[in-house]
Enzyme design. Structure first.
Site, PDB file in Angstrom:
ATOM      1  N   SER A   1       0.850  -1.195   0.000  1.00  0.00           N
ATOM      2  CA  SER A   1       0.000   0.000   0.000  1.00  0.00           C
ATOM      3  C   SER A   1       0.883   1.242   0.000  1.00  0.00           C
ATOM      4  CB  SER A   1      -0.878  -0.041   1.252  1.00  0.00           C
ATOM      5  OG  SER A   1      -1.600   1.162   1.373  1.00  0.00           O
TER       6      SER A   1
ATOM      7  N   TYR B   1      -2.115  -0.518  10.255  1.00  0.00           N
ATOM      8  CA  TYR B   1      -2.188  -0.862   8.823  1.00  0.00           C
ATOM      9  C   TYR B   1      -0.904  -0.423   8.113  1.00  0.00           C
ATOM     10  CZ  TYR B   1      -4.326  -1.255   4.151  1.00  0.00           C
ATOM     11  OH  TYR B   1      -4.608  -1.591   2.848  1.00  0.00           O
TER      12      TYR B   1
HETATM   13  P1  NAD Z   1     -11.993  -6.070   0.729  1.00  0.00           P
HETATM   14  O1  NAD Z   1     -12.343  -5.882   2.170  1.00  0.00           O
HETATM   15  O2  NAD Z   1     -13.000  -5.711  -0.297  1.00  0.00           O
HETATM   16  O3  NAD Z   1     -11.580  -7.571   0.475  1.00  0.00           O
HETATM   17  C1  NAD Z   1     -10.883  -8.345   1.392  1.00  0.00           C
HETATM   18  C2  NAD Z   1     -11.362  -9.775   1.271  1.00  0.00           C
HETATM   19  O4  NAD Z   1     -10.597 -10.562   2.188  1.00  0.00           O
HETATM   20  C3  NAD Z   1     -12.835  -9.954   1.663  1.00  0.00           C
HETATM   21  O5  NAD Z   1     -13.525 -10.692   0.665  1.00  0.00           O
HETATM   22  C4  NAD Z   1     -12.780 -10.744   2.964  1.00  0.00           C
HETATM   23  O6  NAD Z   1     -13.868 -11.660   3.136  1.00  0.00           O
HETATM   24  C5  NAD Z   1     -11.473 -11.475   2.827  1.00  0.00           C
HETATM   25  N1  NAD Z   1     -10.894 -11.849   4.115  1.00  0.00           N
HETATM   26  C6  NAD Z   1     -10.880 -11.130   5.270  1.00  0.00           C
HETATM   27  N2  NAD Z   1     -10.271 -11.827   6.241  1.00  0.00           N
HETATM   28  C7  NAD Z   1      -9.872 -12.999   5.687  1.00  0.00           C
HETATM   29  C8  NAD Z   1      -9.195 -14.134   6.187  1.00  0.00           C
HETATM   30  N3  NAD Z   1      -8.777 -14.202   7.462  1.00  0.00           N
HETATM   31  N4  NAD Z   1      -8.970 -15.174   5.353  1.00  0.00           N
HETATM   32  C9  NAD Z   1      -9.389 -15.119   4.065  1.00  0.00           C
HETATM   33  N5  NAD Z   1     -10.038 -14.073   3.532  1.00  0.00           N
HETATM   34  C10 NAD Z   1     -10.273 -13.026   4.336  1.00  0.00           C
HETATM   35  O7  NAD Z   1     -10.615  -5.281   0.526  1.00  0.00           O
HETATM   36  P2  NAD Z   1      -9.987  -4.622  -0.769  1.00  0.00           P
HETATM   37  O8  NAD Z   1     -10.196  -3.169  -0.684  1.00  0.00           O
HETATM   38  O9  NAD Z   1     -10.401  -5.345  -1.986  1.00  0.00           O
HETATM   39  O10 NAD Z   1      -8.442  -4.862  -0.492  1.00  0.00           O
HETATM   40  C11 NAD Z   1      -7.738  -6.002  -0.981  1.00  0.00           C
HETATM   41  C12 NAD Z   1      -6.272  -5.860  -0.612  1.00  0.00           C
HETATM   42  O11 NAD Z   1      -5.750  -4.638  -1.166  1.00  0.00           O
HETATM   43  C13 NAD Z   1      -6.012  -5.767   0.889  1.00  0.00           C
HETATM   44  O12 NAD Z   1      -4.771  -6.362   1.181  1.00  0.00           O
HETATM   45  C14 NAD Z   1      -5.918  -4.280   1.120  1.00  0.00           C
HETATM   46  O13 NAD Z   1      -5.198  -3.991   2.285  1.00  0.00           O
HETATM   47  C15 NAD Z   1      -5.177  -3.863  -0.131  1.00  0.00           C
HETATM   48  N6  NAD Z   1      -5.283  -2.451  -0.497  1.00  0.00           N
HETATM   49  C16 NAD Z   1      -6.491  -1.883  -0.709  1.00  0.00           C
HETATM   50  C17 NAD Z   1      -6.540  -0.537  -1.080  1.00  0.00           C
HETATM   51  C18 NAD Z   1      -7.842   0.139  -1.348  1.00  0.00           C
HETATM   52  O14 NAD Z   1      -7.834   1.330  -1.641  1.00  0.00           O
HETATM   53  N7  NAD Z   1      -8.954  -0.566  -1.268  1.00  0.00           N
HETATM   54  C19 NAD Z   1      -5.360   0.199  -1.239  1.00  0.00           C
HETATM   55  C20 NAD Z   1      -4.144  -0.429  -1.020  1.00  0.00           C
HETATM   56  C21 NAD Z   1      -4.116  -1.761  -0.663  1.00  0.00           C
END
Ligand code: NAD
Length: 274
Positions: A155, A168
């Site tokens: 991130s 985070y």
């Molecule tokens: P999201 O919350 O939509 O998706 C996360 C998924 O992980 C969900 O489907 C959830 O059910 C699953 N999950 C949660 N705990 C779990 C576990 N213990 N075992 C298995 N699955 C599990 O999140 P997102 O926004 O799609 O983010 C995806 C990745 O990208 C994450 O690592 C997040 O930190 C990273 N990220 C997101 C952003 C953003 O702007 N959304 C920016 C940078 C990085």
């Protein structure tokens, strides 16, 4: 097909995606599936996996879903065995499970001194330990096979911490550090054909950060305004913006790229603010 045309070809690759039913990774599942990959969704949410599976089936994307908690190594081992018995091999692991939560976020109401230990542990474990354990289980398979690609999700806050989200930020910095560590370790000890890279998405408006970037009426918070002011390309990202880099990193086009963390951020990390 000439070699250069074959560079981007991911047709038939078996790609396991943790957190695969979430916002960003479900887009990866759709797009990588449309490019001919076979998709394995590993997620905790039955409901999200069912909805995604229906959509992937409608698009004729070959896939399976396996309920998996990335914090339970036994779940990951069972998932690996199920993938091998279904598809016979695994080519790529995308460590997508991750996220932040309000309880681990400082605010006017909650000072740093009051952040509860269990919320900090939750965020740290999900982002770092979940990536670590899945990389152990699938990495061991790649070591036996002699090849494989791991993609982690870091991130912006891994390069420089963002305000309010110390757990985070720390966890994602650990994910970036681990990406470099594991890339070197796999090459030194197992195979020169195993690569470990990461993407660092910039600011995408998703459920994870909506409460930080927008007010209830949909207008931008002060933080949302600051981010856009600091993003030279002047917009939030979309999940689709990540796809070309992911395909590049799991294809032969990046065959000599290892241990990198690629920002996909509209220039945010390049801009000093002056
Ligand atoms: P999201 O919350 O939509 O998706 C996360 C998924 O992980 C969900 O489907 C959830 O059910 C699953 N999950 C949660 N705990 C779990 C576990 N213990 N075992 C298995 N699955 C599990 O999140 P997102 O926004 O799609 O983010 C995806 C990745 O990208 C994450 O690592 C997040 O930190 C990273 N990220 C997101 C952003 C953003 O702007 N959304 C920016 C940078 C990085």
């Amino acid at each position: 097909m000439s070699r250069v045309n074959d560079f981007f070809n991911i047709n038939g690759k078996i790609i396991a995606i943790t957190g695969g039913a979430g916002v960003l990774c479900s887009q990866m599942a759709r797009s990588l599936g449309e490019a001919g990959a076979k998709i394995v969704i590993l997620d905790l949410s039955d409901k999200a996996m069912k909805e995604l599976s229906e959509e992937l089936s409608q698009k004729n994307i070959e896939h399976i879903t396996i309920k998996t908690n990335v914090l339970e190594k036994s779940d990951l081992i069972k998932a690996k065995e199920k993938i091998l018995s279904t598809f016979g091999t695994i080519d790529v692991l995308i460590n997508g499970a991750g996220g932040n939560k309000p309880e681990a976020t400082t605010s006017n109401e909650k000072s740093f001194f009051d952040l509860p230990e269990d919320a900090v542990k939750w965020v740290f474990n999900l982002n770092f330990l979940g990536t670590f354990l899945a990389s152990q289980v699938f990495g061991e398979y790649f070591a036996e096979k002699g090849e494989g690609d791991i993609i982690n999700i870091s991130s912006m806050n891994a390069f420089r911490p963002l305000t309010n989200i110390p757990a985070y930020s720390g966890a994602k910095a650990a994910v970036s550090n681990f990406t470099q560590w594991l890339a070197v370790h796999m090459n030194h000890n197992y195979s020169k054909k195993i690569r470990v890279n990461a993407i660092a998405p910039g600011f995408l408006l998703t459920n994870q950060n909506r409460f930080l970037l927008t007010n209830q009426d949909g207008s931008l918070t002060q933080r949302g305004h600051k981010i856009l002011d600091h993003t030279p390309m002047g917009r939030f990202g979309n999940p689709e913006d990540l796809i070309s880099t992911v395909i590049w990193l799991i294809s032969n086009y990046s065959e000599f790229v290892n241990g990198v963390v690629v920002p996909i951020d509209g220039g945010f990390s390049a801009y000093s603010g002056v």
